[in-house]
Write an enzyme that holds these catalytic residues in place. Structure first.
Site, PDB file in Angstrom:
ATOM      1  N   GLU A  76       8.772 -14.289  -9.366  1.00  0.00           N
ATOM      2  CA  GLU A  76       7.648 -13.849 -10.203  1.00  0.00           C
ATOM      3  C   GLU A  76       7.966 -14.052 -11.676  1.00  0.00           C
ATOM      4  O   GLU A  76       7.121 -14.527 -12.448  1.00  0.00           O
ATOM      5  CB  GLU A  76       7.315 -12.382  -9.943  1.00  0.00           C
ATOM      6  CG  GLU A  76       6.156 -11.895 -10.814  1.00  0.00           C
ATOM      7  CD  GLU A  76       5.957 -10.391 -10.783  1.00  0.00           C
ATOM      8  OE1 GLU A  76       5.589  -9.827 -11.840  1.00  0.00           O
ATOM      9  OE2 GLU A  76       6.158  -9.776  -9.718  1.00  0.00           O
ATOM     10  N   CYS A  87       2.609  -2.958 -11.177  1.00  0.00           N
ATOM     11  CA  CYS A  87       1.610  -2.755 -10.126  1.00  0.00           C
ATOM     12  C   CYS A  87       1.635  -1.302  -9.663  1.00  0.00           C
ATOM     13  O   CYS A  87       2.672  -0.806  -9.216  1.00  0.00           O
ATOM     14  CB  CYS A  87       1.875  -3.687  -8.944  1.00  0.00           C
ATOM     15  SG  CYS A  87       0.753  -3.430  -7.555  1.00  0.00           S
TER      16      CYS A  87
END
Length: 294
Positions: A133, A200
């Site tokens: 990521e 998140c």
């Protein structure tokens, strides 16, 4: 009294991983084969299951030599260079990048391309160096973003210049806030820190619940793959509130001694841990308890 064995209802795949696996399974059901750039999830057990039905894991070097095939991009996301290579090689992309990651990539790219280059703030990413990521996020800045894993990496930052701080989506809120405090202390010459909490909440929201779950059981078995950074973070929280917490990759790593005398056993896992793997661990725990009771 028979010991209780409970699987945490909120552990297991996050929606980004679920989507990636469903896309892979759909394509494999149609064609019987599919390439995936990197492990589709940081859990070797699940990777092996998908490989058994036709999924082939490849590297970026492999991608450069492929032409006219279908390649799945996992939830972690990819830098622009990956899409460019795929286009040159006539590769059809099945994009399973998590929407949360996509939004963060766009946010960083917009910040990198806005205004005069000489006046732009340094883009700093709180994340794991080399993580898929993070590589995708750094790619939005032509490789110029500074990645900081912890306070030891702060020397890479020019504290006399403005800083825009973002976070890998699966990092801890506590770690991010601690980094903000350390950077703020070192700013000089009127430099400003703009921090953006891009963690998140489906992942971060598990922390409080998992700490409560771990505290409610005498023994905790945490199931996660060796490559899962999220697993390391969540297991750390379990261990923090319950010293009898143990990290395993699968049921084969269970030690019967861990369960000795326990009347309450909790099983939980990372966002990359399949539910079926936690079920297998539970079955093995019950077998061990049965054998001990004979």
């Amino acid at each position: 009294m028979t010991p209780t064995v409970e699987i945490d209802s909120r552990s297991g795949f996050c929606f980004g991983v679920v989507t990636a696996i469903r896309k892979a399974e759909t394509e494999l059901a149609d064609s019987g084969s599919l390439y995936c750039l990197g492990d589709i999830v940081h859990n070797s057990n699940e990777v092996e299951r998908l490989q058994s039905i036709g999924l082939q894991t490849i590297t970026h070097s492999d991608l450069a030599n492929l032409h006219g095939v279908k390649v799945l991009l996992r939830a972690h996301g990819e830098p622009p260079s990956t899409y460019e290579m795929a286009s040159r090689n006539g590769i059809e992309i099945i994009d399973a990048t998590c929407p949360v990651v996509l939004a963060l990539q766009k946010r960083i790219k917009d910040a990198f391309t806005a205004g005069n280059p000489e006046n732009r703030p340094q883009i700093v990413i709180y994340g794991q160096i080399g993580h898929a990521e993070v590589n995708g996020l750094v790619g939005q800045t032509d490789g110029t973003a500074i990645v900081v894993e912890n306070e030891n990496d702060l020397s890479r930052i020019d504290f006399s210049r403005d800083i825009a701080l973002y976070s890998q989506t699966t990092k801890s809120v506590e770690g991010f806030n601690a980094l903000i405090a350390r950077i703020s202390e070192r700013l000089t010459d009127g430099a400003r820190l703009m921090s953006y909490d891009t963690i998140c909440r489906q992942v971060a929201g598990r922390v409080g619940h998992l700490r409560k779950f771990a505290s409610e059981h005498e023994v905790v078995i945490f199931v996660a793959g060796a490559k899962s950074s999220n697993g390391k973070i969540l297991f750390g929280h379990c261990r923090d509130v319950n010293s009898r917490s143990h990290l395993i990759a699968d049921e084969g790593q269970l030690d019967a001694a861990w369960l000795a005398g326990a009347q309450s056993i909790g099983i939980c896992g990372a966002t990359s841990t399949p539910r079926r793997l936690m079920e297998q661990v539970k079955d093995r725990v019950l077998e061990i308890l049965e054998e001990a009771g004979k």
